[in-house]
Scaffold this motif. Sequence first.
Motif, short mmCIF file in Angstrom:
data_model
loop_
_atom_site.label_atom_id
_atom_site.label_comp_id
_atom_site.label_asym_id
_atom_site.label_seq_id
_atom_site.Cartn_x
_atom_site.Cartn_y
_atom_site.Cartn_z
N MET A 1 -10.28 -20.61 1.85
CA MET A 1 -9.84 -19.26 2.15
C MET A 1 -10.96 -18.26 1.94
N GLU A 2 -11.66 -18.01 2.98
CA GLU A 2 -12.84 -17.14 2.93
C GLU A 2 -12.57 -15.84 2.19
N GLN A 3 -11.51 -15.14 2.63
CA GLN A 3 -11.28 -13.80 2.12
C GLN A 3 -11.13 -13.75 0.61
N ILE A 4 -10.39 -14.71 0.08
CA ILE A 4 -10.17 -14.68 -1.35
C ILE A 4 -11.49 -14.88 -2.07
N ARG A 5 -12.32 -15.79 -1.50
CA ARG A 5 -13.60 -16.06 -2.13
C ARG A 5 -14.50 -14.82 -2.16
N ILE A 6 -14.57 -14.14 -1.04
CA ILE A 6 -15.41 -12.94 -0.96
C ILE A 6 -14.92 -11.88 -1.95
N PHE A 7 -13.60 -11.72 -1.97
CA PHE A 7 -13.03 -10.60 -2.67
C PHE A 7 -12.90 -10.87 -4.16
N LEU B 1 -10.23 -12.37 -6.36
CA LEU B 1 -9.02 -11.85 -6.99
C LEU B 1 -9.00 -12.40 -8.43
N SER B 2 -9.71 -11.74 -9.32
CA SER B 2 -9.88 -12.32 -10.66
C SER B 2 -9.76 -11.24 -11.74
N LYS B 3 -9.57 -11.69 -12.96
CA LYS B 3 -9.49 -10.75 -14.08
C LYS B 3 -10.82 -10.03 -14.28
N ALA C 1 -3.16 -7.72 1.09
CA ALA C 1 -2.21 -8.29 0.13
C ALA C 1 -2.91 -8.57 -1.21
N ASP C 2 -4.18 -8.95 -1.14
CA ASP C 2 -4.94 -9.21 -2.37
C ASP C 2 -5.20 -7.92 -3.13
N VAL C 3 -5.61 -6.87 -2.39
CA VAL C 3 -5.84 -5.60 -3.07
C VAL C 3 -4.55 -5.11 -3.71
N ALA C 4 -3.42 -5.30 -3.00
CA ALA C 4 -2.13 -4.86 -3.54
C ALA C 4 -1.84 -5.58 -4.86
N SER C 5 -2.15 -6.88 -4.95
CA SER C 5 -1.95 -7.61 -6.21
C SER C 5 -2.75 -6.97 -7.34
N LEU C 6 -3.96 -6.57 -7.02
CA LEU C 6 -4.80 -5.91 -8.03
C LEU C 6 -4.18 -4.58 -8.45
N LEU C 7 -3.76 -3.79 -7.45
CA LEU C 7 -3.24 -2.46 -7.77
C LEU C 7 -1.96 -2.56 -8.60
N ASN C 8 -1.20 -3.64 -8.41
CA ASN C 8 0.00 -3.84 -9.23
C ASN C 8 -0.34 -3.88 -10.71
N GLU C 9 -1.59 -4.27 -11.02
CA GLU C 9 -2.01 -4.38 -12.41
C GLU C 9 -2.48 -3.05 -12.98
N LYS D 1 3.31 -17.72 -8.60
CA LYS D 1 1.91 -17.98 -8.97
C LYS D 1 0.99 -16.78 -8.77
N SER D 2 0.45 -16.27 -9.82
CA SER D 2 -0.47 -15.15 -9.67
C SER D 2 -1.61 -15.28 -10.66
N VAL D 3 -2.77 -14.77 -10.25
CA VAL D 3 -3.92 -14.79 -11.15
C VAL D 3 -3.62 -13.96 -12.40
N PHE D 4 -2.77 -12.96 -12.19
CA PHE D 4 -2.53 -12.01 -13.28
C PHE D 4 -1.26 -12.30 -14.07
N ALA D 5 -0.71 -13.52 -13.90
CA ALA D 5 0.51 -13.86 -14.63
C ALA D 5 0.24 -13.80 -16.13
N ASP D 6 1.28 -13.50 -16.89
CA ASP D 6 1.14 -13.48 -18.34
C ASP D 6 0.77 -14.86 -18.86
#
Lengths: 455, 455
Positions: free
Chosen positions: A1-7, A9-11, A39-47, B349-354
């Motif tokens: 998954m190219e996009q996830i790798r570039i972006f 999505l990590s702590k 969708a990946d950016v949205a996951s980040l913003l949720n945090e 499943k999420s990277v940011f799960a507790d």
Amino acid sequence: MEQIRIFELSKEYLENLREAISTEDKGFIKDSMEGANEADVASLLNELDQDEALYVLRALDQELAADILIELDEDDQFKIISHMEHHELAGLVDRMDSDDAADLLNQLTVNEREDVISHLQEKEKSAHILDLLRYDEDSAGGLMAKEFIRANKNWTVVQTINEIRRQAENVEKIYSIYVVDNKERLQGRVSLKKMILAAAETKIADICDDDVISVPTYMDQEEVAEIMRRYDLESVPVVNVKNKLVGRITVDDILDVLREQSEEDIQAMTGIAGDVEESDSVFRISKARLPWLLIGVVGGLMGSQIIDFFEEGLQAYVALAAFIPLVAATGGNVGIQSSSLVVQTLAAKSVFADTPWQRFIKGFLIAIINGIVLGVFVFLVIAFIFRYEHILGITIGFSMFCVVLMASFMGTITPLILNRMGVNPAVASGPFITTANDLLGLAIYFGIAVWFLGL
Amino acid sequence: MEQIRIFELSKEYLENLREAISTEDKGFIKDSMEGANEADVASLLNELDQDEALYVLRALDQELAADILIELDEDDQFKIISHMEHHELAGLVDRMDSDDAADLLNQLTVNEREDVISHLQEKEKSAHILDLLRYDEDSAGGLMAKEFIRANKNWTVVQTINEIRRQAENVEKIYSIYVVDNKERLQGRVSLKKMILAAAETKIADICDDDVISVPTYMDQEEVAEIMRRYDLESVPVVNVKNKLVGRITVDDILDVLREQSEEDIQAMTGIAGDVEESDSVFRISKARLPWLLIGVVGGLMGSQIIDFFEEGLQAYVALAAFIPLVAATGGNVGIQSSSLVVQTLAAKSVFADTPWQRFIKGFLIAIINGIVLGVFVFLVIAFIFRYEHILGITIGFSMFCVVLMASFMGTITPLILNRMGVNPAVASGPFITTANDLLGLAIYFGIAVWFLGL
């Protein structure tokens, strides 16, 4: 998954992002999110908290910001849009599909909503949104988008391609072209594949597939989902009562409906009120759980009074108390099993589904088999392994049999009644049925004990 | 819905169909099903016995018969294909997509399977099927089809359209064209929309979108479903470890995966072993329910021995028996609520799960709030409405508090452990957790009673 790798999505990235927000480094935010999936950016913003999330959205260009906003959880969406200026929000809404825009604006009050719509640049979009806001959110009308390609049956392929070109920017995904007559009534569909393979001057009517499946605006979204699943559709046209083509539902929205529905059912079954997630606040989760727990507690307290009523019998025969949890748990387990199968069939809806009578007879037969097996098993264990008096084994074994029959009946009838009352029948698999079965089970148990043991 | 109207999926039609089968009226069967949707015919065949269904399939032309066979339930499929001659079955398999063919053949023994494949007309198809049979049924490899359009990045649009024309009959639905290099490695995708709008001599590399999301062959199907939902994909390319493009998964298969998954979870939660439906036989449903009921019964019998151990205390203070169901039910309800939220998060499943620790702390806080509310409520009712001694109210109120804490802990830890062991964590929301909580709850309850009441 190219996009996830570039972006990434990590702590770690989340840390860097927080750092960039606190130092107001808009450049980092914009550059690092270049090409990221919404969708990946949205996951980040949720945090992030709402001010941080708003800061990020404002740092990005409006096209991406609009896409991200759509992908956020409803709660987060609401927090963010209620802190935006109306003209700012309108700038983002201008870049959304009409269905996403309507869902978003649905969270505002009527006044706020109308003010935002009045700030929109595209007049066609505001008309679309106003139209969609009329429909119930859970209906086909509430799910459909107004952006899709329609072709008049008298057009040629090349005319239709020109229409696609004209609309290319508004309509992101094209699966089929819907064919209408001069009165905008749905006549059929042409797949893009056929369009590509046809000669430029071919008439649309000649390559049109006329047995197109459509859904009416008022159809419930879960029924739309079942139709799309059953007939393997990636999009479905929506028509009004006059068969006029008014919108299109795409399968990506259906995937969300299915997930939501499955979460809703599971929450109903496990006694959680309202749509909560593990990431919600302690207070909110606690509040969502308490109502059903209280129902269970009130049931338990009522149960204590049933037992209290038989106190003399218990005094005389204290071993009876030891088997209360056995009888109660079996009633609960059988009730939940029965209701779950009925709920499953109600969800699938079929012309050939059993009638309530057929269901009862079948459930009755299953209950008799299971009741006999469990009753005999319990009798054998109590009489020959635990070595109580045989009459106690018979009392409890027979109680088990009766409780299995009763719980199976309750488990079948409760979801049917709830369904007819328009309540989600999955509720019947939860604490509700367990509590009701506990009470009935106790009454049956002590009734039989009084009778058999002559208390 | 035109098709349904023409075809009439009704009990009347089913009668007519049965009549036609018994009078061997193949003409009626063939004519009345002309243009019918395969999913609808499959619903009808589900109502027939296996000989009748086989008769109908043989009356229809092979193209339709193949489509219908795919749509049948697995049980019915198996009954029918195990009664077909291998060359007859091969005639139908020749008309299926490779993924459907592989799923069907997976139900046969290795020998039968190879014999059917040896009868296939199309050599390419048999190679495809043999390739697909190598993958785990629940993985991306087991879900993908080999029929899709690929284009070399050096081709022009017109070359690609010729490839589409060549494959038009094999590939029913085209969403995107996947672009590969000379070593068949995935480079990107081109949407059909772009193809239509591009000039004939445009190079594919120039209109290719290179941040394509792909999945590896070994990815679990539920994870594939989540990726397609998250990124709004209607199809996703499947690559092997060398990034070579080997197949394509379409969203219609994903809709089936999601439905199956949700049914599986609900059955696990409600204590039904194996995949049963309300339409299955009494004996089969009964068998699917008994194992979990027996676990509950064994738990209940063990519980009776815990209570028996405190018999003296009960003799002295018989009112304690009255509150056994209250304590047990609350433990069960809290346990199921807690596990259900954890299961939901595990599925998403999420990277940011507790982390497990964060989960425990949060669950602990929620349990403290709910435990206090319920404990105080129970104390008040028992002491001031039921007018028992205050010390009994305190004993039971404090037991409630402890049971809520314990059940919440068990409900959190059980799905986490099951998940790590590779067992479907939804099992933890069912009879299993209820039974465990009942036993622990009883021990806590009587332990506290002995301590507080000095029994």
